[in-house]
Structures are given as structure tokens and as C-alpha cells.
Write an enzyme that holds these catalytic residues in place. Structure first.
Site, PDB file in Angstrom:
ATOM      1  N   CYS A  78       0.867  -1.188   0.000  1.00  0.00           N
ATOM      2  CA  CYS A  78       0.000   0.000   0.000  1.00  0.00           C
ATOM      3  C   CYS A  78       0.898   1.231   0.000  1.00  0.00           C
ATOM      4  O   CYS A  78       2.074   1.133  -0.375  1.00  0.00           O
ATOM      5  CB  CYS A  78      -0.974  -0.032   1.183  1.00  0.00           C
TER       6      CYS A  78
ATOM      7  N   ARG B 176      -3.270  -0.773   5.352  1.00  0.00           N
ATOM      8  CA  ARG B 176      -3.854  -1.834   4.525  1.00  0.00           C
ATOM      9  C   ARG B 176      -2.952  -3.039   4.294  1.00  0.00           C
ATOM     10  O   ARG B 176      -3.391  -4.191   4.452  1.00  0.00           O
ATOM     11  CB  ARG B 176      -4.279  -1.252   3.168  1.00  0.00           C
TER      12      ARG B 176
ATOM     13  N   ASP C 128      -8.177   3.671   1.215  1.00  0.00           N
ATOM     14  CA  ASP C 128      -7.246   4.051   2.274  1.00  0.00           C
ATOM     15  C   ASP C 128      -8.032   4.537   3.492  1.00  0.00           C
ATOM     16  O   ASP C 128      -8.740   5.540   3.408  1.00  0.00           O
ATOM     17  CB  ASP C 128      -6.361   5.188   1.723  1.00  0.00           C
TER      18      ASP C 128
HETATM   19  P1  4NP Z   1      -1.752   2.730   4.104  1.00  0.00           P
HETATM   20  O1  4NP Z   1      -2.407   4.064   4.715  1.00  0.00           O
HETATM   21  O2  4NP Z   1      -1.207   3.112   2.753  1.00  0.00           O
HETATM   22  O3  4NP Z   1      -2.888   1.785   4.016  1.00  0.00           O
HETATM   23  O4  4NP Z   1      -0.676   2.292   5.086  1.00  0.00           O
HETATM   24  C1  4NP Z   1      -1.708   5.268   4.840  1.00  0.00           C
HETATM   25  C2  4NP Z   1      -0.832   5.441   5.872  1.00  0.00           C
HETATM   26  C3  4NP Z   1      -0.166   6.639   6.028  1.00  0.00           C
HETATM   27  C4  4NP Z   1      -0.392   7.663   5.126  1.00  0.00           C
HETATM   28  C5  4NP Z   1      -1.264   7.487   4.078  1.00  0.00           C
HETATM   29  C6  4NP Z   1      -1.913   6.276   3.932  1.00  0.00           C
HETATM   30  N1  4NP Z   1       0.273   8.902   5.306  1.00  0.00           N
HETATM   31  O5  4NP Z   1       0.013   9.823   4.515  1.00  0.00           O
HETATM   32  O6  4NP Z   1       1.096   9.039   6.221  1.00  0.00           O
END
Ligand code: 4NP
Length: 155
Positions: free
Chosen positions: A10, A16, A125
Site C-alpha cells: 500500500c 492496509r 485508504d
Molecule cells: P496505508 O495508509 O497506505 O494503508 O498504510 C496510509 C498510511 C499513512 C499515510 C497514508 C496512507 N500517510 O500519509 O502518512
């Protein structure tokens, strides 16, 4: 028993993809395939961090422990080491395709569309939303994981 190496990917590797790794591990335990699993992010925002507490909590509700994972970024070696690299959304997939070397071993696909028959769409997300988004994420990932493992059993 057939064995596959799968990398879930992800953006941040804290919401995710750690959840997808934990769910796939559990689904595979009751299947006819053996999976070696890891997860990674296309971004480096959270290197070394454990998964988001909301992701840990939503998986703990179904007795899956993802608390020992640690975030890392995707690297070129991953394309040679894994059989499948599965992206959570279209942006993750586009970023992976840019990094993908010409002689990659891995099949690089969107997790929700791992074959022409799979139509689960993108895994949203949940980072900027509330706890209910993490429950939705868990349920969506569980549906995809069950179908994906069933697909691997046919290979
Ligand atoms: P992930 O979610 O891609 O599912 O781990 C996110 C985690 C952190 C961030 C964005 C999406 N961030 O901008 O820090």
C-alpha cells in the site's frame, strides 16, 4: 503443497498492507497452499513503525495479530524475490509499475483484481477516516484474500 511468495503493498505500509498480510496468513492456514508473506509501502513515511493502532485493533477483533510487523519501503529486489506483488489501489499499482524491472519474476497486480474474474476493486485508504473504515477495510481484505487463495489453489 504448492508454495507462493506474496508481497502486499500500500502507500504507508501501516494500514492496509499489514492487514492484508495478516489476513492472507490466516486464510492460507486452512488452504491447500503455503504462503510466504511480507508487506511494504511505496512511500517511506513510516519506516520501522509498527502498523497503525486502528489497524491492529480491527484485526485483533478477529484474533489476528499484526502488531509485530514493521514498515518498510518496496525495493527492486522485491520484484525478483516474490511471485506476486499485490497493490491495494491504482496509485500503488502505478507506482509499482514504474519501479518494475524488465526481468521481474513477480506478477504485479491490483489485489482486488488479481485475475480477469476478480472484481473487488480498490481497497480504500482508511488512514484519514474513523474506526469504521478499518472494519470495512478488514472485511474487504477478507473477501479478496479468500478469493485469491482459492485462485492460487487452482494454479
Ligand atoms: P496505508 O495508509 O497506505 O494503508 O498504510 C496510509 C498510511 C499513512 C499515510 C497514508 C496512507 N500517510 O500519509 O502518512
Amino acid at each position: 503443497m504448492k508454495s507462493f511468495k506474496i508481497l502486499t503493498v500500500c502507500l504507508g505500509n501501516i494500514c492496509r498492507s499489514p492487514a492484508a498480510q495478516g489476513i492472507l496468513e490466516t486464510v492460507a492456514k486452512n488452504s491447500r497452499v503455503f504462503l510466504e508473506l511480507d508487506s511494504a509501502g511505496t512511500a517511506a513515511y513510516h519506516l520501522g513503525n509498527k502498523p497503525d493502532s486502528r489497524s491492529i485493533a480491527s484485526l485483533r477483533q478477529v484474533n489476528i495479530d499484526i502488531s509485530r510487523q514493521s514498515a518498510r519501503q518496496v525495493c527492486e529486489e522485491d520484484f525478483h524475490n516474490f511471485d506476486w506483488i499485490v497493490a491495494m489501489d491504482k496509485a500503488n499499482l502505478a507506482n509499482l509499475k514504474e519501479l518494475q524491472p524488465a526481468d521481474a519474476r513477480a506478477r504485479v497486480v491490483m489485489f482486488g483484481e488479481f485475475s480477469e474474474l476478480a472484481q473487488f476493486g480498490e481497497v480504500d485508504d482508511p488512514y484519514y477516516g474513523g474506526d469504521e473504515g478499518f472494519v470495512h477495510m478488514r472485511e474487504h481484505l477478507t473477501s479478496i484474500s479468500q478469493a485469491f487463495v482459492a485462485h492460487l489453489e487452482t494454479l
